[in-house]
Design a protein around this motif. Structure first.
Motif, PDB file in Angstrom:
ATOM      1  N   LEU A  94      52.126  49.485  84.925  1.00  0.00           N
ATOM      2  CA  LEU A  94      54.093  49.000  84.094  1.00  0.00           C
ATOM      3  C   LEU A  94      53.891  47.044  84.320  1.00  0.00           C
ATOM      4  O   LEU A  94      54.436  47.248  83.709  1.00  0.00           O
ATOM      5  N   PHE A  95      52.819  46.280  84.640  1.00  0.00           N
ATOM      6  CA  PHE A  95      52.587  44.960  85.068  1.00  0.00           C
ATOM      7  C   PHE A  95      52.431  44.380  83.518  1.00  0.00           C
ATOM      8  O   PHE A  95      53.285  43.664  83.402  1.00  0.00           O
ATOM      9  N   LEU A  96      51.276  44.885  83.123  1.00  0.00           N
ATOM     10  CA  LEU A  96      51.424  44.468  82.424  1.00  0.00           C
ATOM     11  C   LEU A  96      51.557  44.587  80.553  1.00  0.00           C
ATOM     12  O   LEU A  96      51.914  44.191  80.348  1.00  0.00           O
ATOM     13  N   PHE A  97      52.590  45.913  80.757  1.00  0.00           N
ATOM     14  CA  PHE A  97      52.438  46.353  79.630  1.00  0.00           C
ATOM     15  C   PHE A  97      53.735  46.950  79.216  1.00  0.00           C
ATOM     16  O   PHE A  97      54.962  47.459  78.121  1.00  0.00           O
ATOM     17  N   ASN A  98      54.869  45.725  80.593  1.00  0.00           N
ATOM     18  CA  ASN A  98      56.147  46.306  80.490  1.00  0.00           C
ATOM     19  C   ASN A  98      56.853  45.883  79.403  1.00  0.00           C
ATOM     20  O   ASN A  98      58.081  46.209  79.476  1.00  0.00           O
ATOM     21  N   ASN A  99      57.201  44.864  78.865  1.00  0.00           N
ATOM     22  CA  ASN A  99      57.013  43.814  78.055  1.00  0.00           C
ATOM     23  C   ASN A  99      56.607  44.152  76.570  1.00  0.00           C
ATOM     24  O   ASN A  99      56.728  43.182  75.489  1.00  0.00           O
ATOM     25  N   SER A 100      55.787  44.999  76.259  1.00  0.00           N
ATOM     26  CA  SER A 100      54.730  45.439  74.947  1.00  0.00           C
ATOM     27  C   SER A 100      55.122  46.470  74.455  1.00  0.00           C
ATOM     28  O   SER A 100      56.254  47.266  75.148  1.00  0.00           O
ATOM     29  N   ASP A 101      55.041  46.262  73.437  1.00  0.00           N
ATOM     30  CA  ASP A 101      54.792  47.325  72.234  1.00  0.00           C
ATOM     31  C   ASP A 101      54.339  49.209  73.029  1.00  0.00           C
ATOM     32  O   ASP A 101      54.468  49.238  72.067  1.00  0.00           O
ATOM     33  N   MET A 102      53.272  49.100  73.654  1.00  0.00           N
ATOM     34  CA  MET A 102      52.985  49.994  74.422  1.00  0.00           C
ATOM     35  C   MET A 102      53.317  50.715  75.545  1.00  0.00           C
ATOM     36  O   MET A 102      52.804  51.632  75.762  1.00  0.00           O
ATOM     37  N   LYS A 103      54.319  50.177  75.642  1.00  0.00           N
ATOM     38  CA  LYS A 103      55.094  50.585  76.737  1.00  0.00           C
ATOM     39  C   LYS A 103      55.206  51.833  76.413  1.00  0.00           C
ATOM     40  O   LYS A 103      56.163  52.223  75.900  1.00  0.00           O
ATOM     41  N   GLY A 104      55.476  52.879  77.492  1.00  0.00           N
ATOM     42  CA  GLY A 104      55.870  54.157  77.672  1.00  0.00           C
ATOM     43  C   GLY A 104      55.245  55.051  76.618  1.00  0.00           C
ATOM     44  O   GLY A 104      55.286  56.149  75.893  1.00  0.00           O
ATOM     45  N   THR A 105      54.041  54.544  75.579  1.00  0.00           N
ATOM     46  CA  THR A 105      53.392  55.393  74.480  1.00  0.00           C
ATOM     47  C   THR A 105      52.196  56.897  75.381  1.00  0.00           C
ATOM     48  O   THR A 105      51.182  56.137  77.101  1.00  0.00           O
ATOM     49  N   PHE A 106      52.415  57.021  74.657  1.00  0.00           N
ATOM     50  CA  PHE A 106      51.028  58.121  74.961  1.00  0.00           C
ATOM     51  C   PHE A 106      49.975  57.238  75.076  1.00  0.00           C
ATOM     52  O   PHE A 106      48.945  57.792  76.295  1.00  0.00           O
ATOM     53  N   LEU A 107      49.229  55.953  74.778  1.00  0.00           N
ATOM     54  CA  LEU A 107      48.050  55.835  74.840  1.00  0.00           C
ATOM     55  C   LEU A 107      48.303  54.790  75.637  1.00  0.00           C
ATOM     56  O   LEU A 107      46.339  55.399  77.304  1.00  0.00           O
ATOM     57  N   ILE A 108      49.136  54.384  76.737  1.00  0.00           N
ATOM     58  CA  ILE A 108      48.844  53.771  78.034  1.00  0.00           C
ATOM     59  C   ILE A 108      48.309  54.935  78.774  1.00  0.00           C
ATOM     60  O   ILE A 108      47.534  54.801  79.671  1.00  0.00           O
ATOM     61  N   ILE A 109      48.772  56.258  79.333  1.00  0.00           N
ATOM     62  CA  ILE A 109      49.141  57.005  79.703  1.00  0.00           C
ATOM     63  C   ILE A 109      47.754  57.767  79.961  1.00  0.00           C
ATOM     64  O   ILE A 109      46.558  58.380  80.718  1.00  0.00           O
ATOM     65  N   ILE A 110      46.889  58.311  78.643  1.00  0.00           N
ATOM     66  CA  ILE A 110      45.150  57.734  78.308  1.00  0.00           C
ATOM     67  C   ILE A 110      44.561  57.661  78.606  1.00  0.00           C
ATOM     68  O   ILE A 110      43.353  57.702  79.423  1.00  0.00           O
ATOM     69  N   ALA A 111      45.126  55.586  78.424  1.00  0.00           N
ATOM     70  CA  ALA A 111      44.556  54.876  79.529  1.00  0.00           C
ATOM     71  C   ALA A 111      43.787  54.656  80.583  1.00  0.00           C
ATOM     72  O   ALA A 111      42.961  54.898  81.389  1.00  0.00           O
ATOM     73  N   TYR A 112      45.443  55.432  81.300  1.00  0.00           N
ATOM     74  CA  TYR A 112      45.351  55.015  82.295  1.00  0.00           C
ATOM     75  C   TYR A 112      44.230  56.804  83.370  1.00  0.00           C
ATOM     76  O   TYR A 112      43.672  56.210  84.512  1.00  0.00           O
ATOM     77  N   ASN A 113      44.624  57.839  82.579  1.00  0.00           N
ATOM     78  CA  ASN A 113      44.110  59.044  82.885  1.00  0.00           C
ATOM     79  C   ASN A 113      41.955  58.558  82.953  1.00  0.00           C
ATOM     80  O   ASN A 113      41.951  58.670  83.786  1.00  0.00           O
ATOM     81  N   ILE A 114      41.759  58.450  81.886  1.00  0.00           N
ATOM     82  CA  ILE A 114      40.885  57.681  81.619  1.00  0.00           C
ATOM     83  C   ILE A 114      39.939  56.854  82.425  1.00  0.00           C
ATOM     84  O   ILE A 114      38.786  57.357  82.852  1.00  0.00           O
ATOM     85  N   ILE A 115      40.688  56.401  82.848  1.00  0.00           N
ATOM     86  CA  ILE A 115      39.935  54.912  84.368  1.00  0.00           C
ATOM     87  C   ILE A 115      40.546  55.118  85.288  1.00  0.00           C
ATOM     88  O   ILE A 115      39.527  55.664  86.300  1.00  0.00           O
ATOM     89  N   HIS A 116      41.406  55.579  86.042  1.00  0.00           N
ATOM     90  CA  HIS A 116      41.358  56.631  87.529  1.00  0.00           C
ATOM     91  C   HIS A 116      40.663  57.680  87.700  1.00  0.00           C
ATOM     92  O   HIS A 116      40.477  57.556  88.699  1.00  0.00           O
ATOM     93  N   PHE A 117      40.170  58.396  86.437  1.00  0.00           N
ATOM     94  CA  PHE A 117      39.118  59.573  86.860  1.00  0.00           C
ATOM     95  C   PHE A 117      38.008  59.370  86.228  1.00  0.00           C
ATOM     96  O   PHE A 117      37.335  60.428  86.342  1.00  0.00           O
ATOM     97  N   PHE A 118      37.643  58.270  86.103  1.00  0.00           N
ATOM     98  CA  PHE A 118      36.199  57.518  85.404  1.00  0.00           C
ATOM     99  C   PHE A 118      35.205  58.393  86.289  1.00  0.00           C
ATOM    100  O   PHE A 118      34.590  58.583  86.288  1.00  0.00           O
ATOM    101  N   THR A 119      35.346  57.824  87.718  1.00  0.00           N
ATOM    102  CA  THR A 119      33.646  57.688  88.563  1.00  0.00           C
ATOM    103  C   THR A 119      33.535  59.542  88.281  1.00  0.00           C
ATOM    104  O   THR A 119      32.228  58.924  88.647  1.00  0.00           O
ATOM    105  N   THR A 120      34.506  60.332  88.900  1.00  0.00           N
ATOM    106  CA  THR A 120      33.150  61.880  88.995  1.00  0.00           C
ATOM    107  C   THR A 120      32.624  61.832  88.039  1.00  0.00           C
ATOM    108  O   THR A 120      31.505  62.374  87.242  1.00  0.00           O
ATOM    109  N   PRO A 121      33.059  61.670  86.061  1.00  0.00           N
ATOM    110  CA  PRO A 121      32.486  62.027  85.008  1.00  0.00           C
ATOM    111  C   PRO A 121      31.539  60.720  85.317  1.00  0.00           C
ATOM    112  O   PRO A 121      30.253  61.491  84.560  1.00  0.00           O
TER     113      PRO A 121
END
Length: 542
Positions: A396-423
């Motif tokens: 939210l802090f990083l992309f708040n003022n960018s065109d990527m705010k609220g996009t599927f790309l940000i949500i997908i990137a978040y999921n990939i990084i957040h759940f990265f350890t086990t895979p």
């Protein structure tokens, strides 16, 4: 290992850039925001937070309720795993225990609270059966039950996996030495599992401490740190600096927990060989553990019965007539179907991209001599320790003022990084078990590194990659804590839409959307498991 090439360095560089952009920078911004005041850099944010009675209260509330839930979870997880591996209960009961314990992980945690309300609330199903509420479901009691339901699958799988590699022949030796039952249990079962049990407790504690979905639905007046962070950031007057401080406070127990897990892993007991044949499991023990575990699992599953009853009644709790009207209404609502479609898009894209990222990182870490390969292990350790809400706040802090705010790309990137350890660990462990001479042999035959991966590595790791796809898909469908900061009206997901529907008391819609998620996850897991079993018979090695 094969000689390092420019191709390997280039791929490693690109991957490290991705982790810097979507992991290091968001976390760095959270830290910087916590020191930012109206007049520049300051420690006043921390002084205010640490001297505020309210924040201290919610912090210790979280510690207390998470600790108790973790103890209960660890005991139950051990009981179920012990019943499966150290008694002679019949196979259908073992399958039932595994199914019942792991089923809740296919639902968003925010759904657990609403299920508890309709099970044990004033008009709940069990309250009506017993003609009075069994207990107050809001607050401490509801959080304990919800956290146990949420953390039990992970703790059980951890202990269950460890018990698969225990040598039962030590029990035979203990019998021959005429050891007492308690002494035998301690030295042949409990002692070799102490690190795993400690890890299960720590994992359950961290998951409970950082979860937002359960307290959001059933927390009541018992405030925990996750709900305080949400209110600070998305309340009527957002306070970014104070939210960053709460995130750092929220991060501390998680980091300590990961350190504890690392220490506990040093005391793991390794076996040169092992036998899984159950030794000296008395009929009495088998009956007691079989009946006890089955009854507890039945109870856990019974808690979820409102999910399958309430949305198919005419007007619960006044009219219990069967109807499909609520289901048809949800299907005919374009807004809710769009939300479900959004979740499917995010889950599929997360799973596909996650498989690629995890495979490349695991490949570079396990089968190259790159100096940067240890960085991927560090990333896995960090992502394992970072709570979802903290990482989401960083985005939210990083992309708040960018065109990527609220996009599927940000949500997908978040999921990939957040759940990265086990895979990542799944891929790395699978690759490490393969013959390390494959790439060398291929190089002698003048095959390129990429051709070797395509023709040799990939065919032998398909099973693991399918498991990684399933893991990413299911978690992307049910996650709520971090994405709550990232979605907009156009990218809202089912798990976050449920939070919105709560304010309008649309519980039929909540349960039906939850059923959509549950059924979707079951279908994906069944398809993936069918694919794995089918191709395992053809000789896959991992």
């Amino acid at each position: 290992m094969v000689k390092t090439t420019m191709m390997m360095r280039s791929i490693s560089f690109i991957l490290l850039i991705i982790f810097i952009l979507f992991l290091a920078l968001p976390l760095g911004l959270v830290v910087l925001k916590s020191f930012q005041g109206l007049d520049g850099w300051t420690l006043q944010n921390y002084e205010k937070a640490l001297t505020t009675n309210t924040l201290r209260e919610v912090f210790f509330n979280s510690i207390w309720v998470s600790g108790i839930a973790a103890v209960i979870t660890t005991v139950l997880a051990f009981l179920f795993a012990y019943t499966i591996h150290f008694t002679k209960v019949i196979k259908p009961i073992k399958k039932f225990i595994q199914f019942g314990v792991t089923l809740p992980m296919l639902l968003p945690t925010i759904t657990y609270g609403f299920v508890l309300i309709y099970a044990f609330g004033n008009q709940g199903i069990f309250s009506r059966i017993f003609e009075q509420p069994l207990f107050t479901v809001y607050g401490f009691n509801g959080l304990i039950i919800g956290y146990v339901l949420y953390t039990l699958p992970a703790a059980f799988l951890l202990i269950h996996n460890a018990m698969q590699y225990m040598d039962h022949r030590f029990i035979i030796v203990s019998h021959l030495m005429n050891d007492g039952k308690l002494r035998r249990f301690y030295h042949t079962v409990l002692r070799p599992l102490l690190s795993t049990i400690g890890g299960a407790f720590t994992l359950a504690f961290i998951l409970s401490f950082t979860d937002y979905g359960i307290p959001a639905s059933v927390g009541g007046t018992y405030e925990v740190i996750a709900t305080r962070l949400y209110q600070t950031m998305l309340g009527s007057i957002p306070n970014f600096s104070q939210g960053a401080v709460i995130s750092i406070v929220m991060l501390a127990p998680a980091v300590i927990g990961m350190i504890v897990i690392g220490i506990l892993e040093r005391s793991n007991v390794a076996y040169k060989s092992f036998s899984q044949q159950v030794a000296f499991a008395s009929k009495t023990k088998t009956i007691l553990f079989g009946i006890g575990s089955t009854m507890i699992v039945f109870t856990l599953l019974a808690i979820f019965t409102p999910l399958f009853i309430v949305p198919f009644t005419t007007a619960y709790p006044f009219d219990f007539g069967f109807t499909l009207a609520h289901l048809e209404a949800v299907i005919q609502m374009p807004e809710l179907m769009r939300v479900y479609k959004n979740s499917l898009i995010v889950a599929v894209c997360t799973a596909l991209a996650g498989v690629v990222i995890a495979f490349i990182a695991g490949l570079l870490s396990a089968r190259t001599n790159l100096k940067s390969r240890k960085a991927f292990d560090a990333v896995a350790m960090i992502t394992n320790a970072i709570p979802g809400m903290v990482l989401g706040l960083g985005y939210l802090f990083l992309f708040n003022n960018s065109d990527m705010k609220g996009t599927f790309l940000i949500i997908i990137a978040y999921n990939i990084i957040h759940f990265f350890t086990t895979p990542f660990l799944m891929v790395k462990n699978a690759l490490q078990k393969m013959d390390l001479s494959w790439e060398i042999t291929a190089a002698l035959l003048h095959d390129s590194w990429l051709k070797t991966i395509y023709r040799i590595i990939l065919p032998n790791i398909k099973k693991t990659l399918v498991e990684v796809f399933s893991y990413y898909f299911v978690n992307a469908m049910v996650t709520v804590s971090g994405v709550i900061f990232l979605v907009t009206t156009h990218t809202v997901l089912v798990s976050t839409k449920i939070k919105e529907l709560q304010h309008f008391s649309k519980f039929n819609e909540i349960f039906i959307l939850s059923l959509f998620i549950l059924l979707t996850n079951i279908v994906v897991k069944v398809v993936c498991e069918f694919y794995i079993k089918r191709h395992s018979k053809k000789g896959f090695k991992t």
